[in-house]
Scaffold this motif. Structure first.
Motif, PDB file in Angstrom:
ATOM      1  N   HIS A   3      54.570  81.306  43.105  1.00 39.93           N
ATOM      2  CA  HIS A   3      53.842  80.775  41.956  1.00 39.93           C
ATOM      3  C   HIS A   3      53.884  81.811  40.848  1.00 39.93           C
ATOM      4  N   ILE A   4      54.228  81.363  39.669  1.00 44.67           N
ATOM      5  CA  ILE A   4      54.267  82.265  38.529  1.00 44.67           C
ATOM      6  C   ILE A   4      53.047  81.968  37.666  1.00 44.67           C
ATOM      7  N   ILE A   5      52.179  82.931  37.585  1.00 41.82           N
ATOM      8  CA  ILE A   5      50.984  82.810  36.777  1.00 41.82           C
ATOM      9  C   ILE A   5      51.271  83.530  35.460  1.00 41.82           C
ATOM     10  N   ASP A   6      51.172  82.798  34.353  1.00 40.13           N
ATOM     11  CA  ASP A   6      51.480  83.414  33.063  1.00 40.13           C
ATOM     12  C   ASP A   6      50.206  83.907  32.369  1.00 40.13           C
ATOM     13  N   ASP A   7      50.398  84.570  31.235  1.00 39.98           N
ATOM     14  CA  ASP A   7      49.270  85.135  30.498  1.00 39.98           C
ATOM     15  C   ASP A   7      48.314  84.057  30.001  1.00 39.98           C
ATOM     16  N   ASP A   8      48.847  82.897  29.651  1.00 37.20           N
ATOM     17  CA  ASP A   8      47.985  81.810  29.182  1.00 37.20           C
ATOM     18  C   ASP A   8      47.037  81.344  30.276  1.00 37.20           C
ATOM     19  N   MET A   9      47.542  81.269  31.502  1.00 39.39           N
ATOM     20  CA  MET A   9      46.699  80.861  32.623  1.00 39.39           C
ATOM     21  C   MET A   9      45.594  81.891  32.869  1.00 39.39           C
ATOM     22  N   ILE A  10      45.952  83.166  32.830  1.00 48.01           N
ATOM     23  CA  ILE A  10      44.958  84.223  33.040  1.00 48.01           C
ATOM     24  C   ILE A  10      43.916  84.189  31.923  1.00 48.01           C
ATOM     25  N   GLU A  11      44.362  83.968  30.702  1.00 48.74           N
ATOM     26  CA  GLU A  11      43.444  83.877  29.560  1.00 48.74           C
ATOM     27  C   GLU A  11      42.480  82.711  29.749  1.00 48.74           C
ATOM     28  N   TYR A  12      43.003  81.559  30.180  1.00 51.89           N
ATOM     29  CA  TYR A  12      42.182  80.367  30.394  1.00 51.89           C
ATOM     30  C   TYR A  12      41.148  80.597  31.497  1.00 51.89           C
ATOM     31  N   VAL A  13      41.581  81.154  32.614  1.00 57.29           N
ATOM     32  CA  VAL A  13      40.658  81.437  33.715  1.00 57.29           C
ATOM     33  C   VAL A  13      39.620  82.471  33.281  1.00 57.29           C
ATOM     34  N   GLY A  14      40.041  83.454  32.496  1.00 56.16           N
ATOM     35  CA  GLY A  14      39.100  84.453  31.989  1.00 56.16           C
ATOM     36  C   GLY A  14      38.034  83.830  31.102  1.00 56.16           C
ATOM     37  N   ILE A  15      38.430  82.871  30.274  1.00 57.46           N
ATOM     38  CA  ILE A  15      37.459  82.181  29.426  1.00 57.46           C
ATOM     39  C   ILE A  15      36.486  81.386  30.280  1.00 57.46           C
ATOM     40  N   LEU A  16      37.002  80.668  31.277  1.00 53.42           N
ATOM     41  CA  LEU A  16      36.122  79.882  32.153  1.00 53.42           C
ATOM     42  C   LEU A  16      35.146  80.763  32.913  1.00 53.42           C
ATOM     43  N   ALA A  17      35.619  81.937  33.361  1.00 55.31           N
ATOM     44  CA  ALA A  17      34.782  82.844  34.142  1.00 55.31           C
ATOM     45  C   ALA A  17      33.996  83.803  33.261  1.00 55.31           C
ATOM     46  N   LYS A  18      34.184  83.700  31.937  1.00 58.45           N
ATOM     47  CA  LYS A  18      33.517  84.577  30.979  1.00 58.45           C
ATOM     48  C   LYS A  18      33.804  86.046  31.291  1.00 58.45           C
ATOM     49  N   LEU A  19      35.097  86.331  31.494  1.00 56.50           N
ATOM     50  CA  LEU A  19      35.552  87.691  31.793  1.00 56.50           C
ATOM     51  C   LEU A  19      36.389  88.216  30.638  1.00 56.50           C
ATOM     52  N   GLU A  20      36.230  89.471  30.370  1.00 56.72           N
ATOM     53  CA  GLU A  20      37.098  90.141  29.406  1.00 56.72           C
ATOM     54  C   GLU A  20      37.958  91.114  30.198  1.00 56.72           C
TER      55      GLU A  20
END
Length: 97
Positions: A3-20
């Motif tokens: 599975h290739i996880i791209d930066d957009d996916m990490i950004e989206y998950v970070g927004i959902l989890a309220k992580l910086e």
């Protein structure tokens, strides 16, 4: 299946989890998420035909007892421990004026 996880996916998950996440944390998260998805694919390859779905690994039984009043009419003995009582109840200092 990799599975290739791209930066957009990490950004989206970070927004959902309220992580910086900084750059190093994003790269680590990409690797971790890829490993998790690979493991899920590996589990999906198992033959689970004939296996009953369950919510717990061990059998769970209701361990609650019936709610039965015991010694509920022992007011006099209970009030013996009170520093002060009035009309069959605890008497406490006034808290509201």
């Amino acid at each position: 299946m990799a599975h290739i996880i791209d930066d957009d996916m990490i950004e989206y998950v970070g927004i959902l989890a309220k992580l910086e996440l900084d750059h190093e944390e994003r790269e680590a998260a990409k690797k971790d998420m890829g490993r998790m998805l690979d493991y899920i694919d590996q589990l999906n390859e198992l033959d689970t035909a004939g296996v009953e779905p369950m919510s717990h690994v061990f059998p769970v039984h209701n361990v609650f007892r019936e709610d039965v009043v015991e010694n509920g009419d022992d007011r006099e003995n209970i009030l013996k421990n009170a520093p002060d009582s009035k009309d069959g109840a605890f008497k406490v200092p006034k808290t509201v004026e």
